[in-house]
Design a protein around this motif. Structure first.
Motif, mmCIF file in Angstrom:
data_model
loop_
_atom_site.group_PDB
_atom_site.id
_atom_site.type_symbol
_atom_site.label_atom_id
_atom_site.label_comp_id
_atom_site.label_asym_id
_atom_site.label_seq_id
_atom_site.Cartn_x
_atom_site.Cartn_y
_atom_site.Cartn_z
ATOM 1 N N ILE A 52 37.596 43.320 13.376
ATOM 2 C CA ILE A 52 37.570 42.536 14.611
ATOM 3 C C ILE A 52 36.136 42.369 15.098
ATOM 4 N N ASP B 116 40.744 47.958 11.441
ATOM 5 C CA ASP B 116 40.946 46.765 12.255
ATOM 6 C C ASP B 116 39.822 46.581 13.261
ATOM 7 N N GLY C 33 46.057 40.133 19.528
ATOM 8 C CA GLY C 33 45.966 41.101 18.438
ATOM 9 C C GLY C 33 47.319 41.657 18.064
ATOM 10 N N THR D 178 42.018 38.905 11.259
ATOM 11 C CA THR D 178 41.136 39.669 12.140
ATOM 12 C C THR D 178 39.717 39.124 12.210
#
Length: 204
Positions: A54, A50, A15, A132
């Motif tokens: 994700i 995010d 990440g 992502t």
């Protein structure tokens, strides 16, 4: 427990490698941090966005792989090839740096404007969905039952990075203004991406 920590660490490293690339979002967060302008709101939006993306990637791609195990091979080939290309581009920037992270620009003027700008830079950027949702999701799918632990590590990396940019803006601004700093970061990104890409292709 050891496997879970390994998966979380892998998610954190992957990440972070994807997030630190020079971009408009990073420049905006750093600029807000330097100016001490709506930093908490901006960091929160970036990190939470995010985390949502994700989760969509880990859940969506993971669900496809569970339902159609043969899809894991296709995901591995596509994801691995993309990571190798991504790593090659980062390696190229080590020898041909594109410059430092620039933070010049007009002040946001209000918290509302800062929030709207941050949302636009985050959700209207096509790259964020590739990185992502698909890319992290495809890598997480190879972790099997530990894919959510991998995703948690990636989300934590996002939180740490944006918090460092926002709340450490004045210090990081001086460091990241140097092209040499980005050459080091790009070198680390290249090594990580090429390594993970090779692993995915090897398992496909």
């Amino acid at each position: 427990m050891t496997n879970a920590l390994t998966a979380a660490a892998a998610g954190f490293g992957t990440g972070l490698s994807l997030i630190v690339a020079i971009g408009a979002q990073n420049a905006f967060v750093l600029r807000q941090g330097i100016r001490r302008d709506a930093v908490l709101a901006v960091v929160g939006i970036c990190a939470l966005s995010d985390a949502v993306l994700i989760a969509l990637g880990v859940g969506g791609v993971g669900a496809v792989v569970v339902a159609y195990p043969q899809a894991l091979t296709a995901v591995g080939w596509v994801g691995g090839a993309f990571l190798l290309c991504y790593g090659a581009l980062a390696a190229r920037r080590v020898f041909r740096p594109q410059g430092a992270l620039r933070t010049e620009g007009e002040a946001t003027g209000s918290r509302r404007r800062a929030v709207l700008t941050c949302l636009a830079l985050t959700w209207l950027n096509p790259h964020v969905y590739l990185d992502t949702v698909f890319l992290l999701g495809s890598i997480a799918a190879h972790r099997g039952t530990l894919r959510w632990t991998f995703g948690l590590g990636a989300a934590l990396a996002s939180l740490c990075w944006f918090a460092a940019l926002g709340f450490g803006g004045r210090l990081l601004g001086r460091v990241l203004a140097r092209p040499s700093a980005w050459r080091v970061l790009d070198g680390l990104v290249a090594a990580t991406m090429i390594g993970i890409g090779g692993m995915l292709l090897g398992r496909a």
